[in-house]
Design an enzyme around this catalytic site. Structure first.
Site, mmCIF file in Angstrom:
data_model
loop_
_atom_site.group_PDB
_atom_site.id
_atom_site.type_symbol
_atom_site.label_atom_id
_atom_site.label_comp_id
_atom_site.label_asym_id
_atom_site.label_seq_id
_atom_site.Cartn_x
_atom_site.Cartn_y
_atom_site.Cartn_z
ATOM 1 N N LYS A 66 53.767 32.627 39.382
ATOM 2 C CA LYS A 66 53.734 33.224 38.283
ATOM 3 C C LYS A 66 52.798 34.498 38.159
ATOM 4 O O LYS A 66 51.318 34.258 38.365
ATOM 5 C CB LYS A 66 53.107 32.227 37.225
ATOM 6 C CG LYS A 66 53.262 32.750 35.670
ATOM 7 C CD LYS A 66 52.359 32.228 34.727
ATOM 8 C CE LYS A 66 51.042 33.050 34.738
ATOM 9 N NZ LYS A 66 51.065 34.396 34.078
ATOM 10 N N GLU B 65 51.211 38.565 33.570
ATOM 11 C CA GLU B 65 52.452 39.087 32.717
ATOM 12 C C GLU B 65 52.305 40.644 32.302
ATOM 13 O O GLU B 65 53.453 41.574 32.007
ATOM 14 C CB GLU B 65 52.536 38.308 31.247
ATOM 15 C CG GLU B 65 51.190 38.404 30.405
ATOM 16 C CD GLU B 65 50.237 37.601 30.558
ATOM 17 O OE1 GLU B 65 49.016 37.266 29.814
ATOM 18 O OE2 GLU B 65 50.017 36.817 31.607
ATOM 19 N N GLY C 220 41.952 34.539 40.036
ATOM 20 C CA GLY C 220 41.789 35.097 38.657
ATOM 21 C C GLY C 220 40.139 34.830 38.365
ATOM 22 O O GLY C 220 39.258 34.676 39.192
ATOM 23 N N GLY D 55 39.677 29.620 36.122
ATOM 24 C CA GLY D 55 39.765 28.652 37.409
ATOM 25 C C GLY D 55 38.921 27.341 37.099
ATOM 26 O O GLY D 55 39.688 26.503 37.650
ATOM 27 N N GLU E 273 40.657 31.448 44.319
ATOM 28 C CA GLU E 273 39.805 32.546 44.625
ATOM 29 C C GLU E 273 39.331 33.337 43.333
ATOM 30 O O GLU E 273 40.174 33.617 42.435
ATOM 31 C CB GLU E 273 40.756 33.617 45.219
ATOM 32 C CG GLU E 273 41.300 32.960 46.746
ATOM 33 C CD GLU E 273 39.890 32.839 47.820
ATOM 34 O OE1 GLU E 273 39.184 33.286 47.516
ATOM 35 O OE2 GLU E 273 40.186 31.955 48.629
ATOM 36 N N CYS F 158 37.522 41.819 42.452
ATOM 37 C CA CYS F 158 36.337 40.720 42.698
ATOM 38 C C CYS F 158 35.567 40.677 43.680
ATOM 39 O O CYS F 158 34.332 40.169 43.733
ATOM 40 C CB CYS F 158 37.372 39.354 42.881
ATOM 41 S SG CYS F 158 38.304 39.398 44.610
ATOM 42 N N GLU G 128 29.973 38.996 35.759
ATOM 43 C CA GLU G 128 30.886 40.025 36.237
ATOM 44 C C GLU G 128 31.606 40.714 35.472
ATOM 45 O O GLU G 128 31.977 40.356 34.376
ATOM 46 C CB GLU G 128 32.252 39.160 37.235
ATOM 47 C CG GLU G 128 33.077 39.900 37.580
ATOM 48 C CD GLU G 128 34.369 39.055 38.255
ATOM 49 O OE1 GLU G 128 34.689 39.524 39.734
ATOM 50 O OE2 GLU G 128 34.645 38.120 37.789
#
Length: 497
Positions: free
Chosen positions: A184, A187, A237, A242, A259, A293, A390
């Site tokens: 997946k 989107e 993500g 996560g 990750e 990231c 972040e």
């Protein structure tokens, strides 16, 4: 599937289930507009829960009954190499789709596609070298054999910042191990993943071995996370999502590899290679518009050079070329989504309220598209949110330190631990810092370099597990012990009489 990637027509994407391209069961569709031009670039069939269930069932059959897990490693390797070759043949079309949907400069997309092809080649080599162990030291009557078997059906969920590269950090290694997969993509950047699906079918990947679903994470992603027939989840993500995925997966006790995010420091000592460090700082935070990231979103600069170094970074940043992803020379493209643009601006405003000084940028650019000025914040202290959270955008925070011990303590002061860099001409300084920083990757006198042979992953809230490296395929396996007895066995019942 008739893939259309020319400028005149939007890409038409469908779902890949059991080797067939199909529409969603309920006929739902979604549109993707370019963040750089606000033009329609793709129309996708939008999967729902029923489609996810069909895809998992197809992957389950392909694993339990299909040929892929039973193939010789050499045969799987041959197909993976064909995929790598086909990626390079189609790299221009793939890169163009990547830039249209993500907003990154075309040159960066091309580099990403080429790097991804190398990952498929590397995974092919691991398909032939994956092995177990044997133990003939357990006594003359015992032989032990440890097998490595594919774990089963793998659910792969990928983000929008490096769509093609990140699916290529996961899918080929799962396939090399003999697993079947349901993928997946995000989107908003699904095009290149579906184009990869075309390549996989043409290369001879059996029906059902790879299934692809375009859809929302709250619907399709959750279906994969919670499905009992999905044996492993590989997710890249945000840390927040996560954590949700990890919690939801607990009901089925599936294996989970994550990750996640980072707040990565570059530590600049007074004896650094000045020009190289300045360039690496600017590159490290503005590459991919900071939507990375591994972004070097904070620099820790030694007091003796802090003012001068910060000024040099600001001056270099003034000349970073922000603009159309398809214009020659563009270094920073558009922010990928409206939501992300709003989040970045909120982080900047919060930092200003906390007392940070805006040395450069800080605003949305006055032009069509989702563009933001390269931003540098000085006077940042460790207690500020901008020093710990972040941002995922082109925003650099500058902090100061005095001693090596202070630098290491400051580097480790967030909940993340993905990557870091150390800049010094002194080997002892570099090695001491590198060994004491709690991060999965520490660059020494360089930044944001990567190789298929080197593991990638993080400490703490940056994730669980590692991708790439010579052990990459092992993460997609289970171990099975065969304990074999040779010759006559002593009778337990008689021995007790």
């Amino acid at each position: 599937m008739n893939a259309r990637t020319n400028q005149e027509s939007p890409y038409q994407g469908r779902l890949l289930i059991d080797g067939q391209w199909c529409d969603a069961a309920d006929g739902a569709r979604l549109e993707r507009r370019s963040p750089a031009h606000d033009q329609l670039v793709a129309v996708y069939a939008q999967a729902g829960v029923q489609d996810a269930q069909r895809a998992v069932a197809a992957a389950r059959r392909a694993f339990d009954q299909g040929p892929w897990p039973q193939m010789k490693g050499a045969e799987r390797a041959r197909i993976l190499r064909q995929v790598a070759d086909a990626i390079l043949v189609r790299k221009q079309a793939l890169a163009r789709m990547e830039s249209l949907e993500n907003g990154k400069p075309l040159a960066q997309s091309l580099a990403e596609i080429e790097g991804a092809a190398d990952l498929w080649q590397y995974a092919a080599s691991l398909a032939r070298t994956l092995h177990g162990d044997s133990y003939n030291t357990l006594g003359q009557a015992t032989l032990g054999v440890v097998l490595r078997e594919p774990i089963g059906v793998v659910g792969i969920i990928t983000p929008w910042n490096f769509p093609f590269l990140i699916v290529s950090q996961k899918l080929p290694f799962a396939l090399a191990a003999g697993c079947t997969c349901v993928v997946k993509p995000a989107e908003v950047t699904s095009g290149t993943t579906l184009m990869l699906g075309e390549i996989l079918l043409e290369a001879g990947v059996p029906a059902g071995a790879v299934n692809m679903l375009v859809g929302e994470g709250s619907v399709v992603g959750e279906a994969l996370v919670t499905h009992p027939d999905v044996d492993m989840l590989s997710f890249t993500g945000s840390t927040a999502v996560g954590k949700q995925a990890l919690a939801q997966s607990a009901a089925t006790l599936k294996k989970v590899a994550l990750e996640l995010g980072g707040k990565n420091p570059q530590i600049i000592f007074a004896d650094c290679d000045w020009e190289a460090a300045v360039d690496a700082v600017v590159y490290g935070v503005f590459f991919n518009a900071g939507q990375c990231c591994n972004s070097g979103s904070r620099i820790l600069v030694q007091d003796a050079i802090a003012e001068k170094f910060s000024a040099a970074v600001v001056e270099r940043s003034r000349h970073v070329r922000v603009g159309d992803p398809f214009a020659e020379g563009t270094q920073v493209g558009a922010i990928t989504t409206h939501k992300q643009l709003a989040s970045i601006l909120a982080h900047i405003e919060g930092a200003r309220r906390d007392g940070a000084q805006l040395a450069l940028g800080g605003a949305r650019m006055n032009r069509p598209g989702l563009y933001i000025e390269p931003t540098v914040l000085t006077g940042v202290t460790r207690d500020m949110a901008i020093a710990k959270q972040e941002v995922f955008g082109p925003v650099l925070s500058v902090l100061r330190f005095g001693t090596l011990a202070e630098a290491i303590e400051l580097a480790n002061s967030t909940l993340y631990g993905l990557s870091a860099a150390v800049w010094s001409r002194d080997f002892d300084t570099c090695l001491t810092a590198a060994r004491r920083i709690r991060a999965g990757t520490v660059w020494v006198n360089t930044f944001l370099e990567g190789h298929a042979e080197l593991p990638f992953g993080g400490y703490r809230e940056s994730g669980i597990g590692r991708e790439l490296g010579r052990l990459a395929t092992e993460d997609y396996t289970e171990t099975k012990t065969l304990h074999m007895h040779l010759g006559a066995r002593a009778d337990w019942y008689l021995a007790q009489a």
